[in-house]
Design an enzyme around this catalytic site. Structure first.
Site, mmCIF file in Angstrom:
data_model
loop_
_atom_site.group_PDB
_atom_site.id
_atom_site.type_symbol
_atom_site.label_atom_id
_atom_site.label_comp_id
_atom_site.label_asym_id
_atom_site.label_seq_id
_atom_site.Cartn_x
_atom_site.Cartn_y
_atom_site.Cartn_z
ATOM 1 N N ASP A 24 3.454 9.865 1.263
ATOM 2 C CA ASP A 24 3.888 8.697 2.023
ATOM 3 C C ASP A 24 4.598 9.090 3.336
ATOM 4 O O ASP A 24 4.664 10.273 3.682
ATOM 5 C CB ASP A 24 4.797 7.845 1.116
ATOM 6 C CG ASP A 24 4.523 6.361 1.261
ATOM 7 O OD1 ASP A 24 4.184 5.935 2.375
ATOM 8 O OD2 ASP A 24 4.682 5.627 0.268
ATOM 9 N N GLY A 70 -1.636 3.847 8.819
ATOM 10 C CA GLY A 70 -2.298 3.652 10.109
ATOM 11 C C GLY A 70 -1.384 3.888 11.303
ATOM 12 O O GLY A 70 -1.783 3.661 12.449
ATOM 13 N N ASP A 88 0.885 -2.140 3.426
ATOM 14 C CA ASP A 88 0.693 -2.359 1.985
ATOM 15 C C ASP A 88 -0.045 -3.664 1.692
ATOM 16 O O ASP A 88 0.248 -4.711 2.272
ATOM 17 C CB ASP A 88 2.047 -2.386 1.270
ATOM 18 C CG ASP A 88 2.684 -1.013 1.237
ATOM 19 O OD1 ASP A 88 2.200 -0.110 1.935
ATOM 20 O OD2 ASP A 88 3.676 -0.863 0.505
HETATM 21 C C1 GLA Z 1 4.785 2.610 0.531
HETATM 22 C C2 GLA Z 1 3.295 2.784 0.238
HETATM 23 C C3 GLA Z 1 2.939 2.076 -1.051
HETATM 24 C C4 GLA Z 1 3.780 2.603 -2.195
HETATM 25 C C5 GLA Z 1 5.260 2.470 -1.865
HETATM 26 C C6 GLA Z 1 6.143 3.162 -2.877
HETATM 27 O O1 GLA Z 1 5.116 1.296 0.823
HETATM 28 O O2 GLA Z 1 2.543 2.306 1.309
HETATM 29 O O3 GLA Z 1 1.562 2.246 -1.331
HETATM 30 O O4 GLA Z 1 3.454 3.947 -2.435
HETATM 31 O O5 GLA Z 1 5.547 3.044 -0.601
HETATM 32 O O6 GLA Z 1 7.494 3.040 -2.574
#
Ligand code: GLA
Length: 389
Positions: A134, A170, A191
């Site tokens: 992430d 992105g 997300d």
């Molecule tokens: C980000 C990612 C998600 C998920 C959360 C976990 O928002 O984009 O897909 O992994 O973190 O905290």
């Protein structure tokens, strides 16, 4: 020095398929959930349909490192991570985990910033096959591309084959530099939420970016919400009561498939309805996603409703074409595809034989065009064969 063995084959030639804990369970994860989900992957037939990875997302570790190392939370994972990995492997599945390029994960657990090589070795020692990585808490002055290069290099040299799933939503022009970091897939979107609006937003953001994905490095439009129907411990993801309709989940899956996104299931696979199973295990739609050439589709818009109604056309290995018709509008609409526009003029002497990926049968031969009515938020998906007229 130990002799380095090359991986048996490069990782992720086609978009990875699996399940991830985040969409439904978020912070409510534990060993039992992961093991019973692995059981369900096998018992429901998902594994045999192609789904291989069981991925634990954020919130699995202690809040602090111990002697510099990441440690699974013993309340959630009492027998450690190797135990979970061994169980997942015993089911003929692959095991995935999660970390972050910043100092902390998005939920505030320790990230891998300045610990990349050590963490890669830790993951390898547990038997991890896939790492989602992430982008939260990235120090402002740190260069994002460089952070993904670091983990990419660390994973490629940790002694185990680990698929590298970059997740920077992105940001920072990721399409331009991610392939060179060694990543096998890259999140290109914010997300997802369990709503039609969210699905439509993500699709629109990636139409026109088809040239960036390809074998070994796939454009990841985020985990699927198919079958969630508003069931999530995370109220932000379950933004609309009841989630989407079965038709919308079908269209969501078709779009992810033809746009070559990884297919990571996000619902509770221990409790799927028949309609959810049918969507997720449609062999004809999966085959379009898993086509070995991984060519992105081009888009042809309906002349009198171009914003809402369009077709995606994807060349497949061997000469067939996948053709999807999509209606984002709120009423039934026609989509008419002139074969001229996809590279098949009448003068060629050829037409298309269309195989319907939902009825699982050939519907006929067409010479110059094919037109159909599509219900609101619905889709059609064909495998087209070029045939003599
Ligand atoms: C980000 C990612 C998600 C998920 C959360 C976990 O928002 O984009 O897909 O992994 O973190 O905290």
């Amino acid at each position: 020095m130990k002799k380095k063995t090359l991986p048996a084959a490069p990782l992720a030639p086609t978009p990875p398929m699996g399940w991830n804990s985040w969409n439904t369970f978020s912070w409510n994860i534990n060993a039992d959930l992961i093991k019973t989900s692995a059981d369900a992957m096998v018992e429901t037939g998902l594994r045999d349909a192609g789904y291989r990875y069981i991925v634990i997302d954020d919130c699995w570790s202690l809040r602090d490192r111990v002697k510099g190392k990441l440690v699974p939370d013993p309340e959630k994972f009492p027998d450690g991570m190797k135990d979970v990995a061994d169980y997942v492997h015993s089911k003929g599945l692959k095991f995935g985990m999660y970390s972050c390029a910043g100092t902390h994960t998005c939920a505030g657990y320790p990230g891998s910033f300045e610990h990349e090589y050590e963490d890669a070795r830790t993951f390898a020692s547990w038997g991890v096959d896939y790492l989602k990585y992430d982008y939260c808490y990235k120090p402002g002055a740190a260069d994002g591309a460089n952070l993904y290069r670091r983990m990419g290099m660390a994973l490629r040299n940790c002694g185990r084959d680990i698929v590298f799933s970059a997740c920077n939503w992105g940001a920072d022009g990721v399409h331009d530099w991610i392939r060179q970091t060694g990543a096998n897939l890259f999140r290109s979107t914010g997300d997802i939420q369990d709503s039609w609006q969210s699905i439509e937003r993500l699709v629109r953001s990636q139409l026109g970016k088809e040239c960036y994905g390809g074998p070994y490095c796939h454009n990841d439009m985020d985990m699927l919400v198919v079958g969630m129907h508003g069931n999530s411990d995370n109220s932000w993801i379950a933004e609309v009561a009841g989630g989407c309709t079965a038709t919308e989940y079908k269209t969501h899956f078709a779009l992810w498939a033809i746009m070559n996104s990884p297919l990571m299931i996000g619902c509770d696979i221990r409790k799927m309805s028949d309609s959810t199973k049918e969507i997720l295990m449609n062999p004809d739609v999966i085959a379009i996603n898993q086509d070995i050439e991984c060519r992105g589709p081009f888009c042809i818009r309906q002349w009198n409703n171009p914003e809402k109604v369009f077709a995606l056309i994807k060349p497949l290995y061997g000469g067939d074409y996948a053709i999807g018709f999509f209606n984002f509008g709120d009423r039934k609409s026609e989509m008419s595809l002139q074969f001229y526009d996809i590279g098949l003029p009448y003068s060629s002497g050829y037409g298309l034989e269309l195989y319907d990926c939902y009825a699982h049968k050939t519907i006929g031969k067409f010479s110059e065009r094919y037109a159909a009515q599509i219900d609101s938020h619905d889709c059609l998906m064909f495998r087209a064969k070029v045939v003599k007229r």
